[in-house]
Motif scaffolding. Structure first.
Motif, PDB file in Angstrom:
ATOM      1  N   ALA A  19     -12.146   5.497   8.052  1.00 11.26           N
ATOM      2  CA  ALA A  19     -12.836   4.676   9.255  1.00 11.26           C
ATOM      3  C   ALA A  19     -13.051   3.348   9.105  1.00 11.26           C
ATOM      4  N   GLY A  20     -13.081   2.659   7.770  1.00 13.13           N
ATOM      5  CA  GLY A  20     -13.213   1.307   7.697  1.00 13.13           C
ATOM      6  C   GLY A  20     -14.334   0.827   6.742  1.00 13.13           C
ATOM      7  N   ARG A  21     -14.581   1.680   5.795  1.00 10.24           N
ATOM      8  CA  ARG A  21     -15.995   1.325   5.304  1.00 10.24           C
ATOM      9  C   ARG A  21     -15.466   1.746   3.532  1.00 10.24           C
ATOM     10  N   ILE A  22     -15.780   0.739   2.640  1.00 10.73           N
ATOM     11  CA  ILE A  22     -15.560   1.069   1.359  1.00 10.73           C
ATOM     12  C   ILE A  22     -16.935   0.781   0.420  1.00 10.73           C
ATOM     13  N   THR A  23     -17.134   1.579  -0.491  1.00  8.47           N
ATOM     14  CA  THR A  23     -18.105   1.240  -1.430  1.00  8.47           C
ATOM     15  C   THR A  23     -17.512   1.034  -2.709  1.00  8.47           C
ATOM     16  N   ILE A  24     -17.746  -0.029  -3.274  1.00 12.46           N
ATOM     17  CA  ILE A  24     -17.338  -0.437  -4.807  1.00 12.46           C
ATOM     18  C   ILE A  24     -18.426  -0.391  -5.592  1.00 12.46           C
ATOM     19  N   GLU A  25     -18.561   0.295  -6.649  1.00 15.30           N
ATOM     20  CA  GLU A  25     -19.401   0.046  -7.868  1.00 15.30           C
ATOM     21  C   GLU A  25     -18.664  -0.441  -9.013  1.00 15.30           C
ATOM     22  N   PRO A  26     -19.055  -1.481  -9.395  1.00  8.94           N
ATOM     23  CA  PRO A  26     -18.102  -2.286 -10.350  1.00  8.94           C
ATOM     24  C   PRO A  26     -18.623  -2.223 -11.797  1.00  8.94           C
ATOM     25  N   SER A  27     -19.777  -1.532 -12.035  1.00 10.41           N
ATOM     26  CA  SER A  27     -20.473  -1.690 -13.250  1.00 10.41           C
ATOM     27  C   SER A  27     -19.541  -1.088 -14.466  1.00 10.41           C
ATOM     28  N   TYR A  28     -18.646  -0.291 -14.042  1.00 13.32           N
ATOM     29  CA  TYR A  28     -17.555   0.344 -15.018  1.00 13.32           C
ATOM     30  C   TYR A  28     -16.497  -0.477 -15.376  1.00 13.32           C
ATOM     31  N   VAL A  29     -16.305  -1.443 -14.621  1.00 17.30           N
ATOM     32  CA  VAL A  29     -15.029  -2.417 -14.617  1.00 17.30           C
ATOM     33  C   VAL A  29     -14.996  -3.086 -16.213  1.00 17.30           C
ATOM     34  N   ASN A  30     -13.856  -2.809 -16.899  1.00 19.54           N
ATOM     35  CA  ASN A  30     -14.144  -2.803 -18.465  1.00 19.54           C
ATOM     36  C   ASN A  30     -12.792  -3.741 -18.883  1.00 19.54           C
ATOM     37  N   THR A  31     -11.988  -4.116 -17.992  1.00 15.88           N
ATOM     38  CA  THR A  31     -10.816  -4.744 -18.256  1.00 15.88           C
ATOM     39  C   THR A  31     -10.414  -6.035 -17.641  1.00 15.88           C
ATOM     40  N   TYR A  32      -9.948  -6.955 -18.435  1.00 16.55           N
ATOM     41  CA  TYR A  32      -9.469  -8.215 -17.720  1.00 16.55           C
ATOM     42  C   TYR A  32      -7.864  -8.234 -17.314  1.00 16.55           C
ATOM     43  N   ARG A  33      -7.381  -6.932 -17.660  1.00 17.23           N
ATOM     44  CA  ARG A  33      -5.631  -6.877 -17.614  1.00 17.23           C
ATOM     45  C   ARG A  33      -5.479  -6.052 -16.394  1.00 17.23           C
ATOM     46  N   ALA A  34      -4.555  -6.777 -15.515  1.00 17.03           N
ATOM     47  CA  ALA A  34      -3.803  -5.913 -14.419  1.00 17.03           C
ATOM     48  C   ALA A  34      -2.369  -6.055 -14.654  1.00 17.03           C
ATOM     49  N   ASP A  35      -1.824  -5.156 -15.060  1.00 12.05           N
ATOM     50  CA  ASP A  35      -0.290  -4.976 -15.419  1.00 12.05           C
ATOM     51  C   ASP A  35       0.490  -5.274 -14.060  1.00 12.05           C
ATOM     52  N   TYR A  36       1.855  -5.225 -14.384  1.00 15.91           N
ATOM     53  CA  TYR A  36       2.846  -5.348 -13.201  1.00 15.91           C
ATOM     54  C   TYR A  36       2.788  -4.100 -12.400  1.00 15.91           C
ATOM     55  N   ASN A  37       2.721  -3.059 -13.040  1.00 18.09           N
ATOM     56  CA  ASN A  37       2.747  -1.727 -12.163  1.00 18.09           C
ATOM     57  C   ASN A  37       1.700  -1.681 -11.365  1.00 18.09           C
ATOM     58  N   MET A  38       0.300  -2.300 -11.647  1.00 18.00           N
ATOM     59  CA  MET A  38      -0.452  -2.174 -10.802  1.00 18.00           C
ATOM     60  C   MET A  38      -0.354  -3.508  -9.562  1.00 18.00           C
ATOM     61  N   VAL A  39       0.015  -4.205 -10.170  1.00 19.55           N
ATOM     62  CA  VAL A  39      -0.005  -5.549  -8.837  1.00 19.55           C
ATOM     63  C   VAL A  39       1.525  -5.828  -8.260  1.00 19.55           C
ATOM     64  N   LYS A  40       2.417  -5.074  -8.761  1.00 22.89           N
ATOM     65  CA  LYS A  40       3.692  -5.393  -8.080  1.00 22.89           C
ATOM     66  C   LYS A  40       3.634  -4.989  -6.466  1.00 22.89           C
ATOM     67  N   ARG A  41       2.924  -4.032  -6.014  1.00 21.04           N
ATOM     68  CA  ARG A  41       2.819  -3.611  -4.896  1.00 21.04           C
ATOM     69  C   ARG A  41       2.136  -4.479  -3.673  1.00 21.04           C
ATOM     70  N   MET A  42       1.583  -5.603  -4.216  1.00 19.97           N
ATOM     71  CA  MET A  42       1.018  -6.592  -3.148  1.00 19.97           C
ATOM     72  C   MET A  42       0.756  -7.963  -3.683  1.00 19.97           C
ATOM     73  N   ARG A  43       1.037  -8.798  -2.976  1.00 21.12           N
ATOM     74  CA  ARG A  43       1.090 -10.288  -3.073  1.00 21.12           C
ATOM     75  C   ARG A  43      -0.222 -10.900  -3.550  1.00 21.12           C
ATOM     76  N   ALA A  44      -1.298 -10.440  -2.695  1.00 18.79           N
ATOM     77  CA  ALA A  44      -2.615 -11.036  -2.833  1.00 18.79           C
ATOM     78  C   ALA A  44      -3.352 -10.451  -4.059  1.00 18.79           C
ATOM     79  N   SER A  45      -2.700  -9.469  -4.922  1.00 20.64           N
ATOM     80  CA  SER A  45      -3.368  -9.565  -6.311  1.00 20.64           C
ATOM     81  C   SER A  45      -3.501 -10.621  -7.078  1.00 20.64           C
ATOM     82  N   TYR A  46      -3.071 -11.814  -6.536  1.00 17.66           N
ATOM     83  CA  TYR A  46      -3.377 -12.802  -7.382  1.00 17.66           C
ATOM     84  C   TYR A  46      -4.925 -13.395  -7.459  1.00 17.66           C
TER      85      TYR A  46
END
Ligand code: UD1
Length: 463
Positions: free
Chosen positions: A101-128
């Motif tokens: 319906a248009g709402r997202i909740t993001i809990e980022p405290s578990y983010v533990n990597t600074y790597r986004a590989d090709y398989n992740m980002v290839k699907r969208m331009r704005a992943s930059y």
């Protein structure tokens, strides 16, 4: 660490599956076999509500992981670019709850990597945008070169120049951008070209830099302002967004927040042009009319009627439009993202129209498709000369990119006969419930699935 990562990815899938959809991620369907079938000739009438801005959402969602605290973001468009990004964030370790319906909740405290590989980002331009976000959060980012729309060479030299000016070392190896900084330090950055992506990306990294960063010759698009407002709600100190000089005073910490994304001015403009092209009468609701001044002015120049309200624009067709000239420019100029829909409208105008595409160097791929439908358009480099014809005729065509897809829908709506649009994965990246919104306005359009031989199997699932 690894098990946390898997747990969080599953968390996201669980929540989406819990929404009851047969396929939790619409983008994962085999869209190669899906088409839009349009029987043209219907005048669009009624009211359409515009969704949240895609180009703001694709920056705001990753920006939410620059804090450790929970962010809740509303008025999200439920489009493939958003669901893909939600999944990328969950793959990075965030706990993500996405409500269609248009709402997202993001809990980022578990983010533990600074790597986004090709398989992740290839699907969208704005992943930059992950570059600026991860550099700001960890002082380090490794992000593969992104995918997205094929609308010309899409360099990111200005993004890199900005990161380097802030003190990062940036290297590119095997398709991966490595950025690293012991400390980001604010400075003045002059952009050689007005770039939305570079402005936002530099802003993202600079909010965590020490001292003051000034971006000169910044992009002024509404979504640049929206991202700055979001970051300020998180505790950043950004001034001047919406002008060509943005000043960012770095802060030590960002906080969780609740935020509502602005309406999508490109989706709104698409419906305005569709209304005019079908000689219809459509009220486009949930818009900020100021964001659409360039479109309103052009439609008035063609002889159409546009009525402006506080949060709506009503477009009333007045018969055959006059041919006009259109030059695309960064905001507040006529948006390049509406050049393709405008080309369709002008293809049935009285007389000659000239379009000059000043932003992207190869954004006329839709013209070859429109010619199959009887349009008379000649392209020479960045210029398209359109000789108006009385009528387009339905044909099988292919969406070559997102906005080309929207343009072909409008072409199908005004054509005589049946138009079948293939490659619609591009359209679903950026338009929420596109066929349903048009059906509500009286269009005869349906999503079908075909088999390998092109025979219709069944109407497709609702997106
Ligand atoms: C964004 C929009 C896209 C829109 C475009 C222009 C998103 C997700 N997408 O794309 O829909 O068409 O703005 O309004 O917001 N350039 C460089 N070097 C750079 C960056 C850009 O030369 O480092 C050039 C590009 O080749 C292009 C122009 O600058 O000619 C504008 O690009 P930019 O504003 O950066 O587009 P995006 O942010 O990719």
């Amino acid at each position: 660490m690894e098990s946390d990562h898997i747990y969080n990815s599953l968390y996201m899938v669980f929540v989406l599956t819990g929404m009851g959809g047969e396929v939790p991620f619409p983008w994962k369907r085999n869209k190669k076999l899906e088409k839009l079938l349009i029987r043209g000739g219907k005048r669009l009438k009624g009211t359409v509500k515009v969704s949240g801005a895609k180009n703001a959402a694709v920056a705001i969602l990753p920006a939410a992981i620059m804090t450790d605290e929970k962010c809740i973001i509303d008025n999200l468009p439920y489009i493939d670019d958003v669901t893909v990004l939600a999944e990328i964030l969950s793959e990075l370790g965030a706990r993500v709850t996405l409500d269609p319906a248009g709402r997202i909740t993001i809990e980022p405290s578990y983010v533990n990597t600074y790597r986004a590989d090709y398989n992740m980002v290839k699907r969208m331009r704005a992943s930059y945008y992950l570059l600026g976000v991860l550099l700001g959060r960890f002082g380090r980012a490794e992000v593969a070169f992104p995918g997205g729309c094929e609308i010309g060479v899409r360099p990111i030299d200005q993004h890199i120049k900005g990161f380097e000016a802030l003190g990062a070392n940036v290297n590119i190896k095997n398709g991966i951008i490595y950025a690293e900084a012991e400390k980001l330090i604010g400075t003045e950055i002059y952009l050689d070209v007005v770039s939305v992506g570079a402005t936002i990306n530099i802003m993202l990294a600079a909010v965590r830099a020490e001292g003051t960063t000034t971006i000169v010759n910044a992009a002024k698009e509404p979504h640049v302002v929206d991202v700055a407002n979001f970051l300020n709600t998180m505790g950043a100190n950004i001034k001047g967004a919406g002008t060509d000089i943005i000043r960012i005073d770095g802060v030590d910490k960002l906080y969780g927040c609740e935020y509502t994304i602005i309406p999508d001015q490109i989706e709104a403009g698409t419906f305005m042009i569709a209304a005019a092209a079908t000689n219809g009468d459509v009220t486009v609701k949930n818009v900020i009319p100021k964001h659409l001044e360039a479109v309103t002015a052009k439609l008035l120049e063609t002889g159409m009627k546009v009525v402006e309200g506080d949060d709506y624009l009503r477009v009333v067709g007045t018969g055959v439009p006059r041919g006009v000239n259109v030059k695309t420019f960064p905001y507040p100029g006529f948006p390049t993202d509406l050049q393709q829909p405008m080309t369709v409208f002008l293809s049935i105008a009285d007389g000659t129209s000239i379009i000059t595409e000043n932003v992207w160097e190869s954004r006329y791929k839709h013209v070859a498709e429109l010619k199959k439908m009887g349009a008379n358009i000649k392209v020479d480099d960045r210029i398209a000369i359109i000789e108006g014809v009385e009528q387009l005729t339905g044909a099988p065509v292919k969406a070559t990119d997102l906005r080309a897809g929207a343009a072909l829908i409008i072409a199908g709506l005004i054509a005589d006969g049946v138009t079948e649009i293939g490659n619609i994965k591009h359209i679903d990246r950026g338009y929420e419930h596109i066929e349903h919104k048009f059906i509500k306005l009286g269009a005869d359009i349906e999503r079908i699935t075909v088999d390998q031989d092109g025979n219709v199997k069944k109407p497709s699932l609702v997106v």
